[in-house]
Design a protein around this motif. Structure first.
Motif, PDB file in Angstrom:
ATOM      1  N   UNK A  25     -21.105 -35.377  67.703  1.00  0.00           N
ATOM      2  CA  UNK A  25     -21.797 -33.921  68.313  1.00  0.00           C
ATOM      3  C   UNK A  25     -21.215 -33.561  69.594  1.00  0.00           C
ATOM      4  N   UNK A  26     -20.987 -34.346  70.388  1.00  0.00           N
ATOM      5  CA  UNK A  26     -20.445 -34.228  71.791  1.00  0.00           C
ATOM      6  C   UNK A  26     -18.925 -33.515  71.548  1.00  0.00           C
ATOM      7  N   UNK A  27     -18.274 -34.060  70.438  1.00  0.00           N
ATOM      8  CA  UNK A  27     -16.800 -33.467  70.407  1.00  0.00           C
ATOM      9  C   UNK A  27     -16.827 -32.159  69.988  1.00  0.00           C
ATOM     10  N   UNK A  28     -17.941 -31.926  69.128  1.00  0.00           N
ATOM     11  CA  UNK A  28     -18.286 -30.350  68.770  1.00  0.00           C
ATOM     12  C   UNK A  28     -18.621 -29.575  69.965  1.00  0.00           C
ATOM     13  N   UNK A  29     -19.540 -29.939  70.556  1.00  0.00           N
ATOM     14  CA  UNK A  29     -19.954 -29.239  71.662  1.00  0.00           C
ATOM     15  C   UNK A  29     -18.779 -28.820  72.611  1.00  0.00           C
ATOM     16  N   UNK A  32     -16.609 -26.430  70.530  1.00  0.00           N
ATOM     17  CA  UNK A  32     -17.345 -25.104  70.638  1.00  0.00           C
ATOM     18  C   UNK A  32     -17.386 -24.226  71.756  1.00  0.00           C
ATOM     19  N   UNK A  33     -16.689 -24.837  72.874  1.00  0.00           N
ATOM     20  CA  UNK A  33     -16.521 -24.024  73.927  1.00  0.00           C
ATOM     21  C   UNK A  33     -17.371 -24.497  75.323  1.00  0.00           C
ATOM     22  N   UNK A  34     -17.820 -25.426  75.096  1.00  0.00           N
ATOM     23  CA  UNK A  34     -18.792 -26.120  76.239  1.00  0.00           C
ATOM     24  C   UNK A  34     -17.695 -26.270  77.501  1.00  0.00           C
ATOM     25  N   UNK A  35     -18.547 -26.106  78.690  1.00  0.00           N
ATOM     26  CA  UNK A  35     -17.745 -25.949  79.863  1.00  0.00           C
ATOM     27  C   UNK A  35     -17.819 -27.546  80.883  1.00  0.00           C
ATOM     28  N   UNK A  36     -18.156 -28.557  80.129  1.00  0.00           N
ATOM     29  CA  UNK A  36     -18.381 -29.731  80.634  1.00  0.00           C
ATOM     30  C   UNK A  36     -19.825 -30.034  81.404  1.00  0.00           C
ATOM     31  N   UNK A  37     -19.588 -30.920  82.248  1.00  0.00           N
ATOM     32  CA  UNK A  37     -20.556 -31.427  82.961  1.00  0.00           C
ATOM     33  C   UNK A  37     -20.322 -30.818  84.605  1.00  0.00           C
ATOM     34  N   UNK A  38     -20.872 -30.263  85.341  1.00  0.00           N
ATOM     35  CA  UNK A  38     -20.693 -29.890  86.674  1.00  0.00           C
ATOM     36  C   UNK A  38     -20.576 -31.211  87.502  1.00  0.00           C
ATOM     37  N   UNK A  39     -19.341 -31.194  88.053  1.00  0.00           N
ATOM     38  CA  UNK A  39     -19.059 -32.431  88.910  1.00  0.00           C
ATOM     39  C   UNK A  39     -18.411 -33.554  88.436  1.00  0.00           C
ATOM     40  N   UNK A  50      -9.592 -29.350  73.980  1.00  0.00           N
ATOM     41  CA  UNK A  50      -9.214 -29.863  72.610  1.00  0.00           C
ATOM     42  C   UNK A  50      -8.585 -31.234  72.381  1.00  0.00           C
ATOM     43  N   UNK A  51      -7.918 -31.680  73.493  1.00  0.00           N
ATOM     44  CA  UNK A  51      -7.580 -33.038  73.361  1.00  0.00           C
ATOM     45  C   UNK A  51      -8.833 -34.030  73.679  1.00  0.00           C
ATOM     46  N   UNK A  52      -9.942 -33.694  74.737  1.00  0.00           N
ATOM     47  CA  UNK A  52     -10.613 -34.735  74.616  1.00  0.00           C
ATOM     48  C   UNK A  52     -11.629 -34.550  73.270  1.00  0.00           C
ATOM     49  N   UNK A  53     -12.025 -33.602  72.878  1.00  0.00           N
ATOM     50  CA  UNK A  53     -12.771 -33.352  71.878  1.00  0.00           C
ATOM     51  C   UNK A  53     -12.142 -34.170  70.593  1.00  0.00           C
ATOM     52  N   UNK A  54     -10.919 -34.014  70.497  1.00  0.00           N
ATOM     53  CA  UNK A  54     -10.131 -34.765  69.587  1.00  0.00           C
ATOM     54  C   UNK A  54     -10.246 -36.172  69.474  1.00  0.00           C
ATOM     55  N   UNK A  61     -15.978 -40.970  64.538  1.00  0.00           N
ATOM     56  CA  UNK A  61     -15.804 -40.970  62.832  1.00  0.00           C
ATOM     57  C   UNK A  61     -15.229 -42.465  62.547  1.00  0.00           C
ATOM     58  N   UNK A  62     -14.591 -42.951  63.480  1.00  0.00           N
ATOM     59  CA  UNK A  62     -14.300 -44.414  63.171  1.00  0.00           C
ATOM     60  C   UNK A  62     -15.426 -45.192  63.413  1.00  0.00           C
ATOM     61  N   UNK A  63     -16.303 -45.095  64.508  1.00  0.00           N
ATOM     62  CA  UNK A  63     -17.568 -45.980  64.791  1.00  0.00           C
ATOM     63  C   UNK A  63     -18.482 -45.668  63.573  1.00  0.00           C
TER      64      UNK A  63
END
Length: 141
Positions: A25-29, A32-39, A50-54, A61-63
């Motif tokens: 779910x975090x990868x899809x966020x 999907x254009x999430x801006x990250x966590x401030x700070x 894209x690299x982080x979400x991939x 999926x492996x887990x």
């Protein structure tokens, strides 16, 4: 001892399924254009999201896949077949290896140590002599 190991297997796999789904779910966020966590995380850099979400999606999926295998193994252990016990032992060895890698790579060894210890206890429980014998016959009456 087999009951304790099987109970630990149910608990551990349920936790891994939840964590894997949260990672997906975090990868899809992020995808999907999430801006990250401030700070903490800044996804404004080109190519970062894209690299982080991939990576998160692949690991999630492996887990979930390995945890689903663990759930299948826990269900199969009801019959106490040799194949189910071998699968449970291999499952424990896989997570012991993950725990060892985690201890060596992560900034804190605590989660890897917990994973290692829990799976070592389960492996001992699955290796107890006589654990492949069928349950005792009881007469209904």
């Amino acid at each position: 001892m087999l009951r304790i190991a099987r109970g630990l297997l149910w608990i551990e796999t349920a936790i891994w399924v939840v964590l894997g789904v949260l990672l997906i779910v975090a990868a899809f966020i992020v995808l999907g254009g999430g801006r990250g966590i401030a700070g903490i995380m800044h996804v404004d850099e080109p190519g970062f999201a894209p690299g982080l979400s991939a990576w998160a999606l692949g690991i999630g999926i492996a887990i979930v896949t390995v945890a689903a295998w663990g759930l299948w193994t826990a269900v199969a252990l009801r019959r106490r077949t040799r194949r189910a016990l071998i699968g449970a032992r291999i499952y424990c060895c896989v997570w012991i290896a993950v725990g060892l890698i985690w201890i060596g790579v992560a900034t804190t060894p605590v989660p890897g140590t917990v994973t290692l210890v829990v799976n070592a206890v389960m492996l001992i429980g699955f290796a107890v002599p006589g654990s492949t014998s069928p349950p005792p016959f009881t007469r209904a009456g």
